[in-house]
Design a protein around this motif. Structure first.
Motif, PDB file in Angstrom:
ATOM      1  N   ARG A 162       1.605   1.854  -3.673  1.00  0.00           N
ATOM      2  CA  ARG A 162       0.206   1.764  -4.374  1.00  0.00           C
ATOM      3  C   ARG A 162      -0.476   3.133  -3.995  1.00  0.00           C
ATOM      4  N   ARG A 163      -0.299   3.549  -2.623  1.00  0.00           N
ATOM      5  CA  ARG A 163      -1.221   4.548  -2.295  1.00  0.00           C
ATOM      6  C   ARG A 163      -0.500   5.817  -1.759  1.00  0.00           C
TER       7      ARG A 163
ATOM      8  N   SER B 168       0.695  -1.165   0.115  1.00  0.00           N
ATOM      9  CA  SER B 168      -0.021   0.036   0.090  1.00  0.00           C
ATOM     10  C   SER B 168       0.948   1.350   0.118  1.00  0.00           C
TER      11      SER B 168
END
Length: 218
Positions: free
Chosen positions: A76-77, A73
């Motif tokens: 990706r975020r 994450s």
């Protein structure tokens, strides 16, 4: 070459509790800053507030360097959010996360191949593949990346929650050679025997890969 301006770097790392940044990452940033002659910032995701970061320009955009080893994450975020925030102050260029670099994966394969194998008694089964100890990773992207790492390194990926071991507990017992997939000191490396728990950035092979690649950036 005369007239070339080196881009500032922002190294994005996980960090330890309260935003503490392990010494090996701080030393890396200092060496890069001295060698490149340009600002190098460090941002820990565990910090409460983002630090002041270097500003890029049209001639030398800020280079975001995600020092993460898995496409979780944070990659990706968090990285898109950090890039958006930095772009409000000037041009930004993003590098792929460290674990995806082919040179890094080749270094993993070489380090795993150099791990000492325990003595096997005569007639014993063949030595099992070494483990890459990693933070649990979910979703199809994570599964595909771990399968790629296994193919590229000859190791077996073994999920090991970083929150499970405590440094005051007995070290983790490992039935085969293993390498922690941890760039800097964390709770997993704290819980491993000293001979196995050295974070990757404290190992010459991996430090050289990161330094060579980032020193060579424009």
């Amino acid at each position: 070459m005369p007239g070339i301006i080196a881009s500032p770097l922002l190294l994005v790392v996980h960090g330890r509790a309260g935003g503490a940044i392990p010494a090996e990452l701080q030393a890396l940033a200092r060496e890069l800053e001295a060698g490149r002659g340009a600002a190098v910032g460090l941002e820990a995701l565990t910090a409460g507030e983002p630090p002041a970061v270097p500003c890029g320009s049209a001639a030398a955009p800020l280079v975001l360097v995600p020092l993460f080893l898995l496409p979780g994450s944070h990659v990706r975020r968090d990285m898109p959010r950090i890039a958006e925030r930095c772009r409000r102050r000037g041009p930004v260029r993003r590098l792929p996360f460290l674990g995806a670099w082919p040179t890094w994966q080749r270094a993993l394969a070489a380090e795993l191949a150099a791990l000492p194998a325990p003595v096997q008694p005569a007639g014993a089964p063949a030595q099992p593949a070494p483990w890459l100890l990693h933070h649990p990773l979910e979703g199809p992207l994570g599964v595909a990346f771990l399968a790629h790492l296994e193919a590229a390194t000859g190791a077996r990926c073994h999920a090991t929650p970083y929150s499970a071991p405590n440094s005051e507990d007995a070290p983790l017992s490992l039935p085969r050679p293993a390498l922690p997939l941890a760039l800097a000191a964390n709770r997993l490396t704290d819980a491993l025997p000293p001979s196995l728990g050295l974070p990757l950035l404290q190992r010459p092979r991996f430090r050289a890969v990161v330094l060579e690649a980032l020193m060579a950036l424009p």
